[in-house]
Design an enzyme around this catalytic site. Structure first.
Site, PDB file in Angstrom:
ATOM      1  N   ARG A  75      -0.045  -7.659  41.598  1.00 52.19           N
ATOM      2  CA  ARG A  75      -1.386  -8.166  41.879  1.00 52.19           C
ATOM      3  C   ARG A  75      -2.343  -7.463  40.922  1.00 52.19           C
ATOM      4  O   ARG A  75      -2.110  -6.312  40.519  1.00 52.19           O
ATOM      5  CB  ARG A  75      -1.794  -7.877  43.326  1.00 52.19           C
ATOM      6  CG  ARG A  75      -0.875  -8.465  44.382  1.00 52.19           C
ATOM      7  CD  ARG A  75      -1.341  -8.052  45.774  1.00 52.19           C
ATOM      8  NE  ARG A  75      -0.489  -8.603  46.822  1.00 52.19           N
ATOM      9  CZ  ARG A  75       0.577  -7.980  47.348  1.00 52.19           C
ATOM     10  NH1 ARG A  75       0.898  -6.759  46.910  1.00 52.19           N
ATOM     11  NH2 ARG A  75       1.299  -8.549  48.284  1.00 52.19           N
TER      12      ARG A  75
ATOM     13  N   LYS B 143      -0.767  -3.944  49.399  1.00 49.58           N
ATOM     14  CA  LYS B 143      -1.592  -4.251  50.558  1.00 49.58           C
ATOM     15  C   LYS B 143      -1.230  -3.339  51.730  1.00 49.58           C
ATOM     16  O   LYS B 143      -0.064  -2.996  51.922  1.00 49.58           O
ATOM     17  CB  LYS B 143      -1.404  -5.707  50.966  1.00 49.58           C
ATOM     18  CG  LYS B 143      -2.079  -6.702  50.032  1.00 49.58           C
ATOM     19  CD  LYS B 143      -1.943  -8.113  50.572  1.00 49.58           C
ATOM     20  CE  LYS B 143      -2.676  -9.119  49.695  1.00 49.58           C
ATOM     21  NZ  LYS B 143      -2.549 -10.493  50.216  1.00 49.58           N
TER      22      LYS B 143
ATOM     23  N   HIS C  47      -3.320 -13.713  38.905  1.00 48.21           N
ATOM     24  CA  HIS C  47      -2.286 -13.917  39.923  1.00 48.21           C
ATOM     25  C   HIS C  47      -1.228 -14.916  39.453  1.00 48.21           C
ATOM     26  O   HIS C  47      -0.099 -14.922  39.959  1.00 48.21           O
ATOM     27  CB  HIS C  47      -2.926 -14.393  41.227  1.00 48.21           C
ATOM     28  CG  HIS C  47      -2.215 -13.915  42.451  1.00 48.21           C
ATOM     29  ND1 HIS C  47      -2.179 -12.584  42.822  1.00 48.21           N
ATOM     30  CD2 HIS C  47      -1.472 -14.580  43.378  1.00 48.21           C
ATOM     31  CE1 HIS C  47      -1.484 -12.453  43.933  1.00 48.21           C
ATOM     32  NE2 HIS C  47      -1.029 -13.648  44.289  1.00 48.21           N
TER      33      HIS C  47
ATOM     34  N   ARG D 290       1.848 -13.264  38.367  1.00 51.78           N
ATOM     35  CA  ARG D 290       2.706 -12.875  39.501  1.00 51.78           C
ATOM     36  C   ARG D 290       3.520 -14.079  39.974  1.00 51.78           C
ATOM     37  O   ARG D 290       4.711 -13.970  40.253  1.00 51.78           O
ATOM     38  CB  ARG D 290       1.813 -12.321  40.620  1.00 51.78           C
ATOM     39  CG  ARG D 290       2.539 -11.885  41.889  1.00 51.78           C
ATOM     40  CD  ARG D 290       1.523 -11.168  42.777  1.00 51.78           C
ATOM     41  NE  ARG D 290       1.929 -11.037  44.162  1.00 51.78           N
ATOM     42  CZ  ARG D 290       2.641 -10.030  44.641  1.00 51.78           C
ATOM     43  NH1 ARG D 290       3.057  -9.079  43.815  1.00 51.78           N
ATOM     44  NH2 ARG D 290       2.955  -9.944  45.922  1.00 51.78           N
TER      45      ARG D 290
ATOM     46  N   HIS E 123       6.289  -8.369  49.502  1.00 53.76           N
ATOM     47  CA  HIS E 123       5.944  -9.248  50.615  1.00 53.76           C
ATOM     48  C   HIS E 123       6.505  -8.693  51.912  1.00 53.76           C
ATOM     49  O   HIS E 123       7.672  -8.299  51.974  1.00 53.76           O
ATOM     50  CB  HIS E 123       6.515 -10.658  50.397  1.00 53.76           C
ATOM     51  CG  HIS E 123       5.752 -11.465  49.404  1.00 53.76           C
ATOM     52  ND1 HIS E 123       6.265 -12.596  48.789  1.00 53.76           N
ATOM     53  CD2 HIS E 123       4.490 -11.317  48.908  1.00 53.76           C
ATOM     54  CE1 HIS E 123       5.360 -13.098  47.967  1.00 53.76           C
ATOM     55  NE2 HIS E 123       4.286 -12.345  48.019  1.00 53.76           N
TER      56      HIS E 123
ATOM     57  N   TYR F 185       8.080 -19.886  46.550  1.00 59.69           N
ATOM     58  CA  TYR F 185       8.569 -19.935  45.179  1.00 59.69           C
ATOM     59  C   TYR F 185       9.886 -20.690  45.063  1.00 59.69           C
ATOM     60  O   TYR F 185      10.214 -21.192  43.996  1.00 59.69           O
ATOM     61  CB  TYR F 185       8.705 -18.516  44.621  1.00 59.69           C
ATOM     62  CG  TYR F 185       7.381 -17.810  44.556  1.00 59.69           C
ATOM     63  CD1 TYR F 185       6.418 -18.194  43.628  1.00 59.69           C
ATOM     64  CD2 TYR F 185       7.065 -16.796  45.452  1.00 59.69           C
ATOM     65  CE1 TYR F 185       5.191 -17.572  43.582  1.00 59.69           C
ATOM     66  CE2 TYR F 185       5.836 -16.163  45.411  1.00 59.69           C
ATOM     67  CZ  TYR F 185       4.902 -16.560  44.482  1.00 59.69           C
ATOM     68  OH  TYR F 185       3.682 -15.948  44.454  1.00 59.69           O
TER      69      TYR F 185
END
Length: 301
Positions: free
Chosen positions: A148, A172, A244, A247, A270, A279
């Protein structure tokens, strides 16, 4: 039904002081339902007799007519509000719209660049300029590790292990992970760190920012976005591309080349595999496109 709709719209106008556009939207939604029920019943509908089954039929009719899922959800919200009012006023005994669930919104496939486009973008920053070396290092690292943009600008010198080709990432929720870096990213980082100058106002040593602006201060996410936009214009690549997108491209290219989805989940940081599965749809869509172009009996000519 028409009288109940008029009473509801009057309530919105007088008691709720709703905007004209809001009242107009409710009117259109409710009139559309009234017209559908009139055709289904072959007579004017009574709010007291409308059932959840009737409304499910109405939702099915909207799907068949090609309404967007967002439009159907908005109409259902209007119906819930209307029948809640009708129930309170004694016009209907219950709210038949309450049990109905909104259709699941379609997940938009993320935009990504092809391998050739990525190569074109990564080669765009001028290697003979200090800021060009920095920009190339940013793009290489972002794509190499699928980071990110906030993770890129948040990197500190102490997070890098160029010998082992890994970087510690704070993602995150303050979660940390180790991300591998490819040889191109390592080489770009080495070239940039040789010319990087730190401002005395910045932290030094292991806490020093990896990527800085021309004043030696830590780079911002907005600055990275502006930098990318500049190279998109010079290369003629899709201007929808954002930091992004690199990514997205990282994950898509890995899956296209046979990477395990759980490994990709780990690399992206994730929490849920569901987030990563988008994806696989991108990868499948690409395979279908190749199949339709190449297979002689894929499409009717």
């Amino acid at each position: 039904m028409k009288a109940a709709i008029d009473q509801f719209l009057q309530f919105l106008t007088v008691e709720r002081n709703a905007a004209d556009l809001t009242v107009k939207s409710y009117r259109e939604d409710l009139v559309a339902l009234d017209e559908y029920l009139g055709q289904a019943y072959q007579r004017p509908a009574d709010p007291a007799e409308i059932t959840p089954l009737d409304l499910r039929g109405y939702v099915s009719a909207m799907h068949e007519a090609g309404y967007a899922k967002t439009s159907i959800s908005r109409r259902l919200a209007s119906l819930r509000t209307f029948f809640k009012f009708a129930q309170r006023e004694g016009i209907a005994q219950n709210n038949p719209a309450k049990p109905l669930r909104n259709p699941r919104p379609d997940r938009k496939l993320p935009h990504f660049l092809s391998g050739d486009e990525i190569g074109q973008l990564l080669d765009a920053p001028p290697a003979g300029q200090t800021m060009g070396l920095r920009d190339r290092a940013i793009l290489e690292v972002t794509y190499s590790a699928g980071l990110r943009v906030s993770e890129v600008v948040g990197m500190n010198s102490g997070d890098l292990d160029l010998t082992e080709s890994i970087v510690r990432i704070r993602g995150k929720g303050r979660k940390e992970r180790l991300a591998p870096l490819g040889s191109f990213a390592i080489a770009a980082l080495r070239r940039w760190l040789k010319v990087r100058v730190l401002s005395p106002k910045e932290k030094q040593g292991p806490l020093a920012p990896v990527f800085t602006n021309k004043f030696g201060r830590r780079l911002t996410t907005r600055s990275v976005a502006r930098m990318l936009e500049k190279y998109l214009k010079t290369t003629g690549l899709d201007l929808r591309t954002t930091p992004h997108t690199l990514r997205h491209s990282f994950a898509t290219h890995l899956l296209d080349r046979g990477a395990d989805i759980r490994s990709v989940q780990e690399l992206l940081g994730h929490k849920s595999l569901v987030t990563t599965q988008i994806y696989t749809h991108v990868s499948t869509a690409g395979l279908k496109a190749v199949y339709e172009r190449a297979h002689p009996r894929a499409r009717v000519s």
